[in-house]
Design an enzyme around this catalytic site. Structure first.
Site, PDB file in Angstrom:
ATOM      1  N   SER A  45      -9.840  -0.938   7.063  1.00  0.00           N
ATOM      2  CA  SER A  45      -9.392  -0.887   5.917  1.00  0.00           C
ATOM      3  C   SER A  45      -8.639  -2.048   5.382  1.00  0.00           C
ATOM      4  CB  SER A  45      -8.447   0.505   5.678  1.00  0.00           C
ATOM      5  OG  SER A  45      -9.184   1.513   5.483  1.00  0.00           O
ATOM      6  N   SER A  80      -9.671   1.654   2.958  1.00  0.00           N
ATOM      7  CA  SER A  80      -8.878   2.278   2.087  1.00  0.00           C
ATOM      8  C   SER A  80      -7.911   1.385   1.446  1.00  0.00           C
ATOM      9  CB  SER A  80      -7.978   3.243   3.201  1.00  0.00           C
ATOM     10  OG  SER A  80      -7.464   2.878   3.913  1.00  0.00           O
ATOM     11  N   LYS A  88       0.721  -1.105  -0.035  1.00  0.00           N
ATOM     12  CA  LYS A  88       0.062   0.097   0.130  1.00  0.00           C
ATOM     13  C   LYS A  88       1.073   1.230   0.060  1.00  0.00           C
ATOM     14  CE  LYS A  88      -4.021   1.725   2.859  1.00  0.00           C
ATOM     15  NZ  LYS A  88      -4.551   1.557   3.995  1.00  0.00           N
TER      16      LYS A  88
HETATM   17  N1  GLN Z   1     -13.077   3.837   6.198  1.00  0.00           N
HETATM   18  C1  GLN Z   1     -12.837   4.142   7.491  1.00  0.00           C
HETATM   19  C2  GLN Z   1     -12.355   5.583   7.556  1.00  0.00           C
HETATM   20  O1  GLN Z   1     -12.498   6.226   6.462  1.00  0.00           O
HETATM   21  C3  GLN Z   1     -11.573   3.440   8.043  1.00  0.00           C
HETATM   22  C4  GLN Z   1     -10.499   3.862   7.329  1.00  0.00           C
HETATM   23  C5  GLN Z   1      -9.115   3.050   7.575  1.00  0.00           C
HETATM   24  O2  GLN Z   1      -9.421   1.919   8.440  1.00  0.00           O
HETATM   25  N2  GLN Z   1      -8.172   3.270   7.093  1.00  0.00           N
HETATM   26  O3  GLN Z   1     -11.669   6.160   8.478  1.00  0.00           O
END
Ligand code: GLN
Length: 485
Positions: free
Chosen positions: A177, A153, A78
């Protein structure tokens, strides 16, 4: 199955037996990227030369006999991980020209293990999002249905594994995420216990919630990758001084006698009936293998999303203060004075969702509102954690759906942040409690969209997640299905 579709544990055997070389395998994966990535767009940066060079080194190491389990295996990262000498954007214009000056600890550990880096994967900007639509470098598409999102994400990481564009990948999980994108792409994703894996060199979002973890084709690969990256790191004081077990040794013991908790609050009215049916079927399958199923209650879970959307933005507003146009990152041209430099650099560098989080977080932390929001959220967090402590007095592992619905269409939720936030309704409590969670495939909808289930464990007990996950996986063939691209 093609080379690029095989799991790492199988490839590792083939490499050791000299049935294939890392160079051949790496070339097959790079060729696959060339063939499908204009449609999927999992990568921000493909590091082709680096990959071939690392593969050649891995081949030497395999010849000399000092290979580790991941020597020669193509791994995607990532774009939140610092890898020395490689562009690292965090999917933000803010870091468009940023080249990492050092390795994240997880990246260094993969290098030592002899893994091959294929490149940097797309994500929501600064890991804020659930669909990878918040990237400054375009959206990633779900390999199972190119009109749909791959989750977020870590959507580049999940799409790359599902499309055969990397054998395995690393993601990060602050509120879901890793698990949510794994669930939407029929891959396995694990968020370890907070403190299990070093965060050094991982671009920070919400430091009390962020963890690094694997996205892989099956449970055994997740165990392999976690073993490689986990363990105390003196450079991250929140990483724990705890031995990392040999996860694969205990993984195949079966589930007989294990107690699996089903939290009634996670089977809510209005949830997708196909998801509920698939998860209930998985519960029955585990029961048939000798697990005992017990109903448990996590009554404060209903506060998890609202608690998270105070705590995470508050920490983000503080972490992202470092992007001021002075030391690194985007700098506005011809500033009139220092304030103008700060304001325009941040205004130009950050995308809309990141700005929204910074504003919410700054507001929640401001004097006068601190007690009403941040302090309250911390108290709610304690209650959420206590629910799990209580449930784990009765059971060894908790089983839930990973997401309330299957992958949604591109653009479907971009105008409605609240709907987007609710797609993490089942994954967030795990981060707030600091416990480990894994998502693994448990079926498909009538439209052939992947469905995932989530296993939650006691703190430090990833081993039981692997054990239950592996037992379930053996009784199914979901993990052997591949998206047709
Ligand atoms: N979707 C969640 C957010 O937007 C979690 C994102 C994540 O785990 N980095 O904060």
């Amino acid at each position: 199955m093609e080379l690029f579709q095989k799991p790492a544990h199988q490839l590792a055997d083939m490499l050791r037996k000299k049935e294939v070389s890392s160079t051949e395998l790496t070339k097959a994966v790079l060729e696959r990227i060339r063939q499908v990535d204009d449609r999927v767009h999992a990568y921000i940066t493909v590091t082709e030369d680096l990959a071939l060079q690392m593969a050649a080194e891995a081949d030497k190491r395999l010849q000399s006999g000092d290979a580790k389990a991941l020597t020669g295996i193509p791994v995607g990262l990532k774009d939140i991980f610092l890898a020395k000498g490689t562009r690292t954007t965090c999917a933000s214009k803010m870091l468009d020209n940023f080249t990492a000056p050092y390795d994240a600890t997880v990246v260094a550990r993969l290098r030592e293990a002899g893994a091959v880096f294929t490149g940097k994967l797309n994500m929501d900007e600064f890991a804020m999002g659930s669909s990878t639509e918040n990237s400054a470098y375009g959206v990633t598409r779900n390999p199972w249905d190119l009109e749909r999102i791959p989750g977020g994400s870590s959507g580049g990481s999940s799409a790359a594994v599902a499309a055969g564009e990397a054998t395995m990948t690393l993601g990060t999980d602050t509120g879901g995420s890793i698990r949510q994108p794994a669930s939407l792409t029929s891959t396995v994703g694990l968020k370890p216990t907070y403190g299990r894996v070093s965060r050094y060199g991982v671009i920070a979002f919400a430091s009390s919630l962020d963890q690094v973890g694997p996205i892989t084709q099956d449970v055994e690969d997740a165990a392999l990758l976690l073993e490689t990256i986990a363990g105390r790191d003196p450079r991250d004081s929140t990483s724990a001084e705890r031995a990392v077990p040999d996860y694969r040794a205990d993984m195949k013991k079966g589930v007989k006698g294990l107690k699996i908790g089903i939290p009634k609050e996670y089977f809510v009215e209005g949830m997708d009936p196909q998801i509920e049916a698939a998860v209930r079927k998985a519960i029955d399958d585990l029961k048939a293998q000798g697990a005992e199923v017990v109903e448990v209650s996590l009554p404060h879970t209903k506060y998890a999303v609202s608690t998270y959307y105070i705590v995470a933005p508050a920490e983000a507003s503080s972490n992202l203060a470092r992007y001021d146009g002075v030391r690194f990152g985007h700098r506005a041209a011809n500033p009139e004075n220092l304030l103008d430099l700060y304001m325009r650099s941040r205004g130009e560098g950050f995308g809309p969702e990141v700005k929204r989080r910074i504003m919410v977080g700054t507001y929640a932390l401001s004097s006068g509102y601190y007690d009403a929001y941040y302090l309250k959220a911390q108290q709610a967090r304690t209650l959420i954690r206590a629910d799990f402590d209580k449930a784990f007095e009765q059971v060894d592992v908790i089983l839930t759906p990973t997401t309330p619905g299957p992958a949604f269409k591109l653009g479907e939720k971009t105008d409605d942040p609240l709907q987007m936030y609710l797609s993490d309704i089942f994954t967030i409590a795990c981060n707030l409690a600091g416990i480990p969670g894994m998502s693994l495939p448990c079926g498909f909808t009538d439209d052939k969209l992947p469905i995932g289930m989530q296993l939650l464990g006691k703190a430090w007990d990833e081993a039981t997640l692997f054990r239950v996950g592996w037992a379930y996986e053996q009784s199914q063939n979901w993990h052997q299905m591949r998206a047709a691209l």
